[in-house]
Design an enzyme around this catalytic site. Structure first.
Site, PDB file in Angstrom:
ATOM      1  N   LYS A   1       0.791  -1.053   0.287  1.00 47.21           N
ATOM      2  CA  LYS A   1       0.092   0.473  -0.304  1.00 47.21           C
ATOM      3  C   LYS A   1       0.868   1.186   0.245  1.00 47.21           C
ATOM      4  O   LYS A   1       2.164   1.052   0.630  1.00 47.21           O
ATOM      5  CB  LYS A   1      -1.210   0.125   1.454  1.00 47.21           C
ATOM      6  CG  LYS A   1      -1.922   0.859   1.138  1.00 47.21           C
ATOM      7  CD  LYS A   1      -3.157   0.447   0.559  1.00 47.21           C
ATOM      8  CE  LYS A   1      -4.262   1.119   0.150  1.00 47.21           C
ATOM      9  NZ  LYS A   1      -5.731   0.106   0.015  1.00 47.21           N
TER      10      LYS A   1
ATOM     11  N   ASP B   1      -7.396   4.754  -5.599  1.00 44.11           N
ATOM     12  CA  ASP B   1      -7.795   4.229  -2.950  1.00 44.11           C
ATOM     13  C   ASP B   1      -7.811   5.462  -3.360  1.00 44.11           C
ATOM     14  O   ASP B   1      -8.528   6.307  -4.258  1.00 44.11           O
ATOM     15  CB  ASP B   1      -6.662   4.082  -2.842  1.00 44.11           C
ATOM     16  CG  ASP B   1      -7.513   3.004  -1.149  1.00 44.11           C
ATOM     17  OD1 ASP B   1      -7.554   1.680  -1.347  1.00 44.11           O
ATOM     18  OD2 ASP B   1      -7.282   3.786  -0.040  1.00 44.11           O
TER      19      ASP B   1
HETATM   20  N1  GLU Z   1      -7.115   0.359  -3.091  1.00 45.78           N
HETATM   21  C1  GLU Z   1      -8.344  -0.841  -3.168  1.00 45.78           C
HETATM   22  C2  GLU Z   1      -7.653  -1.985  -2.327  1.00 45.78           C
HETATM   23  O1  GLU Z   1      -8.092  -1.725  -1.507  1.00 45.78           O
HETATM   24  C3  GLU Z   1      -7.374  -1.838  -4.882  1.00 45.78           C
HETATM   25  C4  GLU Z   1      -6.175  -2.056  -5.146  1.00 45.78           C
HETATM   26  C5  GLU Z   1      -5.603  -2.132  -6.286  1.00 45.78           C
HETATM   27  O2  GLU Z   1      -6.405  -2.705  -7.703  1.00 45.78           O
HETATM   28  O3  GLU Z   1      -4.423  -2.188  -6.427  1.00 45.78           O
HETATM   29  O4  GLU Z   1      -8.227  -3.289  -2.528  1.00 45.78           O
END
Ligand code: GLU
Length: 460
Positions: A138, A178
């Site tokens: 993340k 996100d």
């Molecule tokens: N931010 C999204 C999540 O919490 C998607 C992450 C992504 O597609 O890499 O899963």
């Protein structure tokens, strides 16, 4: 097992959990969100170490709580007045045991190391549940996109990627959006990556359709939440049509969850943002939902649009006091707290499905599960977004786009598989009457997959 033995076992479990958490808290002080996420997983996974001691001997769970690496960097940019501004950017690469690091990027003033470590920690289990080869990561920055011009957002994204590009790539780490990072921001980020590296490759997901993005990526998280909910209901021999849903949030996840719920005949009673919630007694239809989505896309608050939406009223605070069958918290972490959980139970809610990451805090979680609410945890229920990202990665690798039908079918099928996996593992953990424990199911199924890969690599 006698009652006495059961109590002894619980006491041992609690002291083992406390001992495990003491180490984490000493190593990473003041990281409350991270501690909360680890505690919930450890609570459910520690008993697996008794069943397979090699997990304990090789410190598999300890290793899963320490990111492979944390990258923190200065992001300097200029606002429209020419003033120099500075933010802190991060990428937390948690675990790449089952695939390249993968997970979103968040731009929000609340972003700090604790928040990103909690999100990266959760992401490794979520991604494992999708069945696709993706590790967990993340990233983000404490940048507030609210009130910024397009030009400022573009300059910020370019400055952010000027450092981040060194750490990502299709085989290494593949960020996505996100909170605060949507298609527009991903476009600026990808453009800067391409300019610096001179490579056009699948180094980000959530891209626009014109440059390697995938159909349904935007819809996938919210739609997936409703597909997952439909399976939770079916497992109780109920159906979604006619159910009253309280949804929080008014971002990508909430709006698409509302859209899919309406399509399946549910009554969507609420949406919310930081200024309060919008309530529609007879339930939203797609037309009014679109009006709201357009207004949000133009940066307007729900309080300012409520008057323009037929049958809508605006109220302060979160929507949990609205009587409903299902609550879907789709805004952000810890938005559903003890008082909200109590209000939901008093209002007759029987199902909670998490669209956001860890939106239910520990006290609310306990109250809901003690009350027999069927609980769909975010790491399973909102995995549709990252699963579609995994399919975007596949399409970029083979340089071909799948058909709309194939992608939609794959999303539905993925959510069914995740549901069934969590159901089976949850049921095995439970062994008692009462609703199936999807949370334990998700944690244990995710842990097991990661743990087996880490065992195979030996000590590292
Ligand atoms: N931010 C999204 C999540 O919490 C998607 C992450 C992504 O597609 O890499 O899963």
């Amino acid at each position: 097992m006698t009652n006495r033995q059961a109590t002894d076992r619980q006491a041992t479990d609690q002291s083992a959990l406390d001992a495990f958490m003491r180490d984490i808290e000493a190593r990473s002080p003041h990281e409350d969100e991270f501690h909360q996420a680890v505690r919930e997983v450890a609570r459910r996974v520690l008993p697996m170490l008794d069943d397979k001691p090699i997990y304990r001997d090789l410190k598999i769970l300890e290793r899963m709580t320490e990111p492979d690496r944390v990258i923190s960097f200065r992001v300097v940019w200029q606002d429209d007045d020419g003033a120099v501004r500075m933010n802190r950017g991060y990428r937390v690469q948690f675990n790449n045991a089952i695939g390249p690091y993968k997970g979103g990027v968040r731009f929000h003033p609340s972003v700090n190391l604790s928040v990103l470590k909690f999100l990266g920690f959760e992401q490794q289990f979520k991604n494992a549940l999708t069945g696709l080869p993706m590790g967990g990561a993340k990233g983000g920055a404490d940048f507030d996109p609210r009130g910024k011009s397009h030009a400022e957002i573009m300059r910020f994204c370019q400055a952010f990627m000027t450092e981040l590009h060194r750490h990502i790539g299709p085989e290494e780490d593949v960020p996505a959006g996100d909170i605060g990072v949507g298609e527009k921001e991903v476009g600026y980020l990808f453009g800067q990556y391409k300019r610096i590296t001179n490579r056009f490759e699948g180094s980000l997901t959530g891209k626009g359709l014109a440059f390697g993005g995938s159909e349904y990526r935007m819809e996938a998280t919210g739609w997936g939440v409703i597909f997952f909910l439909a399976h939770m209901l079916a497992a109780q021999e109920e159906e979604i049509a006619g159910k009253r849903l309280v949804i929080s949030g008014a971002g990508n996840v909430a709006l698409h969850a509302a859209e899919q719920a309406i399509r399946q005949g549910a009554k969507v009673l609420t949406l919310s943002d930081s200024g309060g919630h919008l309530r529609v007694e007879d339930g939203l239809d797609e037309e009014r939902l679109k009006q709201i989505a357009d207004a949000k896309a133009h940066g307007r608050a729900l309080a300012d649009v409520a008057d323009e939406i037929d049958g809508a009223a605006h109220h302060d605070g979160p929507p949990w006091e609205v009587a409903c069958d299902v609550a879907a918290p789709c805004a952000t972490e810890n938005e559903l707290q003890d008082a909200g959980a109590k209000a939901l139970i008093d209002g007759g809610a029987r199902f909670v499905v998490e669209g956001a990451n860890m939106p239910t805090d520990a006290a609310a979680l306990k109250r809901l599960t003690d009350a027999g609410i069927v609980f769909g945890p975010g790491k399973a229920a909102n995995a549709g977004g990252v699963a579609l990202s995994g399919l975007e990665m596949s399409q970029n690798s083979v340089r071909r786009a799948w058909s709309d039908e194939a992608l939609c079918e794959a999303l539905e099928e993925t959510m069914r598989r995740i549901h069934d996996l969590c159901y089976d593992w949850g049921e095995a953990a439970d062994g008692e009457d009462g609703p199936v424990d999807y949370l334990t199911g998700a944690d244990r199924a995710g842990f097991r997959k990661l743990a087996e890969a880490m065992l195979a690599y030996g000590v590292m």
